[in-house]
Design a protein around this motif. Sequence first.
Motif, PDB file in Angstrom:
ATOM      1  N   GLU A 128       0.824  -1.213   0.000  1.00 41.31           N
ATOM      2  CA  GLU A 128       0.000   0.000   0.000  1.00 41.31           C
ATOM      3  C   GLU A 128       0.861   1.267   0.000  1.00 41.31           C
ATOM      4  N   ILE A 129       1.927   1.249   0.777  1.00 41.80           N
ATOM      5  CA  ILE A 129       2.826   2.409   0.834  1.00 41.80           C
ATOM      6  C   ILE A 129       3.381   2.699  -0.552  1.00 41.80           C
ATOM      7  N   PHE A 130       3.872   1.668  -1.228  1.00 37.89           N
ATOM      8  CA  PHE A 130       4.441   1.867  -2.565  1.00 37.89           C
ATOM      9  C   PHE A 130       3.372   2.241  -3.590  1.00 37.89           C
TER      10      PHE A 130
ATOM     11  N   THR B 180       8.919   5.235  -4.723  1.00 39.09           N
ATOM     12  CA  THR B 180       9.542   4.369  -5.733  1.00 39.09           C
ATOM     13  C   THR B 180      10.530   5.167  -6.576  1.00 39.09           C
ATOM     14  N   GLU B 181      10.142   6.382  -6.965  1.00 34.42           N
ATOM     15  CA  GLU B 181      11.029   7.225  -7.766  1.00 34.42           C
ATOM     16  C   GLU B 181      12.318   7.536  -7.016  1.00 34.42           C
ATOM     17  N   SER B 182      12.216   7.852  -5.735  1.00 35.09           N
ATOM     18  CA  SER B 182      13.402   8.168  -4.928  1.00 35.09           C
ATOM     19  C   SER B 182      14.314   6.961  -4.786  1.00 35.09           C
ATOM     20  N   LEU B 183      13.702   5.801  -4.523  1.00 32.85           N
ATOM     21  CA  LEU B 183      14.508   4.597  -4.327  1.00 32.85           C
ATOM     22  C   LEU B 183      15.107   4.081  -5.630  1.00 32.85           C
ATOM     23  N   GLU B 184      14.497   4.411  -6.762  1.00 34.17           N
ATOM     24  CA  GLU B 184      15.044   4.005  -8.062  1.00 34.17           C
ATOM     25  C   GLU B 184      16.120   4.954  -8.559  1.00 34.17           C
TER      26      GLU B 184
ATOM     27  N   LYS C 132      18.636   6.364   0.937  1.00 33.98           N
ATOM     28  CA  LYS C 132      17.535   5.448   0.654  1.00 33.98           C
ATOM     29  C   LYS C 132      17.242   4.583   1.881  1.00 33.98           C
ATOM     30  N   SER C 133      18.296   4.141   2.534  1.00 29.55           N
ATOM     31  CA  SER C 133      18.146   3.310   3.721  1.00 29.55           C
ATOM     32  C   SER C 133      17.417   4.059   4.839  1.00 29.55           C
ATOM     33  N   ARG C 134      17.740   5.336   5.021  1.00 34.44           N
ATOM     34  CA  ARG C 134      17.058   6.145   6.049  1.00 34.44           C
ATOM     35  C   ARG C 134      15.577   6.318   5.712  1.00 34.44           C
TER      36      ARG C 134
ATOM     37  N   CYS D 107      16.425  -2.663  -3.027  1.00 34.61           N
ATOM     38  CA  CYS D 107      16.918  -1.327  -3.380  1.00 34.61           C
ATOM     39  C   CYS D 107      18.419  -1.368  -3.699  1.00 34.61           C
ATOM     40  N   LYS D 108      19.165  -2.074  -2.876  1.00 37.09           N
ATOM     41  CA  LYS D 108      20.620  -2.150  -3.063  1.00 37.09           C
ATOM     42  C   LYS D 108      20.988  -2.780  -4.405  1.00 37.09           C
ATOM     43  N   HIS D 109      20.149  -3.716  -4.869  1.00 36.77           N
ATOM     44  CA  HIS D 109      20.397  -4.372  -6.157  1.00 36.77           C
ATOM     45  C   HIS D 109      19.692  -3.653  -7.314  1.00 36.77           C
ATOM     46  N   HIS D 110      19.212  -2.446  -7.056  1.00 36.76           N
ATOM     47  CA  HIS D 110      18.589  -1.593  -8.081  1.00 36.76           C
ATOM     48  C   HIS D 110      17.396  -2.267  -8.753  1.00 36.76           C
ATOM     49  N   GLU D 111      16.568  -2.927  -7.956  1.00 37.37           N
ATOM     50  CA  GLU D 111      15.397  -3.626  -8.479  1.00 37.37           C
ATOM     51  C   GLU D 111      14.092  -3.063  -7.911  1.00 37.37           C
ATOM     52  N   THR D 112      14.126  -1.855  -7.378  1.00 39.21           N
ATOM     53  CA  THR D 112      12.945  -1.260  -6.759  1.00 39.21           C
ATOM     54  C   THR D 112      11.786  -1.160  -7.729  1.00 39.21           C
TER      55      THR D 112
END
Length: 167
Positions: free
Chosen positions: A27-29, A36-40, A49-51, A69-74
């Motif tokens: 729901e958040i996403f 999603t835009e920020s994490l991508e 991103k972690s914060r 996120c770390k693997h750029h798959e957001t």
Amino acid sequence: MTVTAVNYAKVLKELSVSEKSIQDTREIFREVRELTESLENPLVPFESKSRIIDRVIPEDMKNFVKVVCKHHETGLLKEIFEDYDELCRKQAGITKAVMWYVTLPKPEQLEGIKAFLCREFQVQKAEIEMKEDKSLIGGFILQAGGREYDWSLRGRYRKLEQKLTRR
């Protein structure tokens, strides 16, 4: 359905994450597109991103989202959640289908279609998402388990046309 999303969904299924946390994260996403835009965004450092994840994501989902996120798959999160749902349905013996129709089927017809799906896919229950499509002219199209059953007039016209043009 990508292999990467399916693999993440399998990992999510194996983790001891509550169903409520998974739904809340979904729901958040869904509601906060900027997240999603920020994490991508590759220009935003992972520490930032972690914060963000620590502030908005439920506790038992934080590590999973951070790994994604770390693997750029957001960008795959929506698909990951859909694949997760599919794994849950499979485990529960449920198949999901989509039915495009011109005229809504009668309840007894719908039950017959569900029984057909249960036999065809060896499951205990079938869920059907209904979508109206007047361009079918008549009849319906049923999609389930990577298969398509076309009982529409438009489909029959196309088959007849193909048959006639081959001669």
